[in-house]
Design a protein around this motif. Structure first.
Motif, PDB file in Angstrom:
ATOM      1  N   THR A  32       0.788  -1.240   0.000  1.00  0.00           N
ATOM      2  CA  THR A  32       0.000   0.000   0.000  1.00  0.00           C
ATOM      3  C   THR A  32       0.814   1.281   0.000  1.00  0.00           C
ATOM      4  OG1 THR A  32      -0.139  -0.032   2.435  1.00  0.00           O
ATOM      5  CG2 THR A  32      -1.882  -1.163   1.212  1.00  0.00           C
ATOM      6  N   TYR A  35       0.916   3.552  -3.056  1.00  0.00           N
ATOM      7  CA  TYR A  35      -0.391   4.115  -3.388  1.00  0.00           C
ATOM      8  C   TYR A  35      -0.762   5.265  -2.461  1.00  0.00           C
ATOM      9  CZ  TYR A  35      -0.664   0.005  -6.322  1.00  0.00           C
ATOM     10  OH  TYR A  35      -0.395  -0.957  -7.271  1.00  0.00           O
ATOM     11  N   TRP A  36      -0.262   5.234  -1.228  1.00  0.00           N
ATOM     12  CA  TRP A  36      -0.453   6.402  -0.352  1.00  0.00           C
ATOM     13  C   TRP A  36       0.238   7.619  -0.952  1.00  0.00           C
ATOM     14  CZ3 TRP A  36      -4.202   6.450   2.859  1.00  0.00           C
ATOM     15  CH2 TRP A  36      -4.558   5.340   3.610  1.00  0.00           C
ATOM     16  N   LEU A  81      -0.602  -1.099   7.340  1.00  0.00           N
ATOM     17  CA  LEU A  81      -1.577  -0.576   6.384  1.00  0.00           C
ATOM     18  C   LEU A  81      -1.726   0.935   6.512  1.00  0.00           C
ATOM     19  CD1 LEU A  81      -3.849  -1.094   4.284  1.00  0.00           C
ATOM     20  CD2 LEU A  81      -5.393  -1.461   6.213  1.00  0.00           C
TER      21      LEU A  81
END
Length: 473
Positions: A32, A35-36, A81
């Motif tokens: 992730t 994508y952050w 996450l």
């Protein structure tokens, strides 16, 4: 903590399970984190930071009530996450600074990171199991008796809560994307003279070249690839050091460790935090002013290589102390005012200075370089997200590698360097190879290439000339 889960049957396997627990954080982070960064390029930096702090607040508290190894691993995965805040702080620092103060602003990021790592480790070591360690204050607490690791986790949640409240009311958005509009199109109308078709096409081409989205190949230039590759190796070595040190320090002297208890290890981590403040505020500014960012990066890698190859020799002195006193070094440190103990702590200070100096030179410099090679401001999130993704991979596999190799090395009676020194020596060799790779990074990475949304260097040997040409354009 791993020992209390009753999952380890052989004490020599503790490092392996500790490595699994540490690396579980990076499992979802790897999936992730980039994508952050991309999300922050689109919706802004502020909401990503606040959401990350909220996730830290919740997962820290959940980790403190872990009663099983499985629960602890799952919570660590969830914590990975919510990693957005760590991704966007570097773009934010670059966006609120300019060429006159960018290096100093960026230098504060690793200072905060190292302080958090060292102070966090010290909090964990000093506040764990408060009922047992501080019976005069927590002796009657049923909550902390049931959850001996909750107190340091609550301290971490409180810090995240403070950051969340402060950010909600005070943090401003730093991402400002300038929309490119065609001055030619605005100027041409029914009441204005027509320009020549050649002038119009030339102007339109310049506008399109600056507003057109870049492909991955345009972004990942040779200079960017070399910077990210060397940064990955450095992070792998540091991840191995960070995971191995407390295990090495706590391992029995007979097995090649230092025989320290948890409190003594906490004190050494606090020492590292003190050194970080001094080195970051007073030493690094002078180093970068004299040598430049790229040379500081190279020097930092060499400092870390020296630490990796020399630090495990402290176990020889610890074994000598134990043979002399007939007791565990770590548990009776305060009762051993001998010359050997003096030299032991002197070497600890020297080794921690070498390690922290290398960490700061390497981490601070590579963070600045990674920002500098971004082709445009609105790709800072992508570059730093990719950098953090690669870092997460190293921080995931690094503890696994070091934990497995450490367990393997102390279970066998091999000669140097395949004894308890093996993992340390391996990291030192990798860092020397990494230093050799940095020699091919162009000096142009010392320049903030995306300051005016310029294109990045295309070839390393012509990088400086390309940057100057782009600035003139």
């Amino acid at each position: 903590m791993v020992k209390d889960f009753d999952i380890v049957h052989d004490p020599k396997d503790i490092s392996l399970y500790a490595g699994i627990l540490l690396t579980s954080y990076h499992f979802l982070r790897i999936l992730t984190v980039m994508y952050w960064g991309i999300l922050s390029d689109r919706i802004g930096r502020r909401p990503v930071v606040l959401f990350g702090l909220l996730g830290d607040l919740l997962t820290f508290a959940l980790f403190g009530i872990s009663k099983s190894f499985t629960w602890a691993v799952v919570v660590r995965c969830l914590n990975g996450l919510f990693t957005g805040s760590s991704v966007v702080v570097k773009p934010m620092a670059a966006e609120i600074s300019d060429d006159t103060n960018r290096a100093r602003v960026m230098a504060m990021l690793p200072l905060m990171w190292h302080l958090g790592t060292m102070i966090g480790g010290a909090i964990g070591g000093l506040l764990v199991d408060p009922v047992e360690n501080y019976p005069w204050l927590f002796g009657n607490s049923a909550l902390f008796r049931e959850y001996p690791y909750l107190l340091p986790c609550l301290v971490g949640s409180s810090i995240s809560l403070f950051g969340l409240v402060l950010g909600f009311f005070k943090l401003e958005e730093t991402l400002i994307v300038k929309k490119n509009t065609s001055s030619v199109d605005e100027a041409v109308s029914e009441t204005t003279p027509l320009v020549s078709e050649a002038q119009r096409e030339e102007g339109q081409c310049q506008i399109d070249s600056r507003s057109k989205p870049l492909s991955k190949l345009d972004i990942l230039t040779p200079a960017v690839i070399r910077v990210l590759a060397t940064n990955t190796i450095v992070c792998l070595a540091i991840a191995m050091h960070n995971q191995l040190y407390p295990i090495f320090a706590a391992t029995d002297v007979a097995d090649g460790g230092l025989g320290m208890d948890a409190r003594t290890i906490g004190y050494t981590l606090m020492l590292g935090g003190i050194l970080v403040v001094y080195l970051q505020l007073f030493v690094y500014p002078n180093d970068v002013r004299k040598r430049g960012t790229l040379n500081c990066y190279r020097h930092g890698i060499l400092w870390l290589a020296v630490f990796g190859t020399t630090f495990p020799f402290l176990s020889i002195l610890a074994k000598s102390i134990e043979n002399t006193t007939g007791s565990s070094f770590g548990l009776h440190l305060a009762q051993l005012p001998t010359l050997k103990v003096f030299f032991f702590w002197l070497f600890i200070v020297v080794e921690f200075y070498i390690r922290m100096h290398g960490d700061i030179l390497a981490f601070t410099s590579v963070n600045i370089i990674a920002i500098n090679v971004a082709p445009r401001r609105n790709y800072l999130g992508f570059i730093t997200g990719l950098q953090n993704q690669l870092n997460s991979i190293t921080f995931m596999i690094g503890p696994l590698i070091s934990g497995y190799l450490w367990s393997w090395s102390i279970k066998h009676s091999f000669y140097y360097p395949f004894n308890s020194h093996f993992v340390w020596v391996l990291s030192g060799v990798a860092l020397v190879a990494c230093w050799c790779m940095t020699l091919s990074i162009p000096e142009s990475v010392n320049i903030f290439a995306s300051g005016s949304d310029n294109q990045n260097q295309s070839e390393p040997d012509n990088g400086a000339r390309a940057t100057r040409s782009e600035n003139r354009d």
